[in-house]
Design an enzyme around this catalytic site. Sequence first.
Site, PDB file in Angstrom:
ATOM      1  CB  SER A  61      -0.232  -0.145   1.389  1.00 51.81           C
ATOM      2  OG  SER A  61      -0.172   0.550   2.398  1.00 51.81           O
ATOM      3  CE  LYS A  98      -2.981   2.630   4.265  1.00 51.79           C
ATOM      4  NZ  LYS A  98      -2.050   1.223   4.667  1.00 51.79           N
TER       5      LYS A  98
END
Length: 145
Positions: A61, A98
């Site tokens: 990701s 993230k």
Amino acid sequence: MKLILYSADIGSRQELAFADGGIRAGFPSPAQDYMSESIDLNRELVRHPATTFYARAVGDSMKGRGIDDGDLLVIDKSLEPRDGDIVVAFVDGEFTLKTVKLEPDGSCLWLMPANDDYSPIKVTEGNNFIVWGVLTYNIKRQLRR
């Protein structure tokens, strides 16, 4: 992107040969045929030993930010996250890696992936949320045999 967490043990020293003048990515330099300095990666990578830990990246990701599956991450829990930092966050019972994006009005923040196959995570007061730490180094393995 999930993480496998490790504590940082900086009790040992492992000094390695170090090309203090740098390694040229262009034409070779005859002045770099020797290495007289040494470097200790524990001291180089870990600024706050009591609050630093390592993690192994699992997933893709964050590949748009250069973080690939299997990379070794150095994370400092003492740093205050800023807009644009890559963080290890604990959201509703799961860890994730993230990029933090803060709303200008302070109403919420977003945890942004760096891969279009994943959706951003909106974090509001209703979430069980904590930033565990800020990514300080990403160590890549180049030889993947």
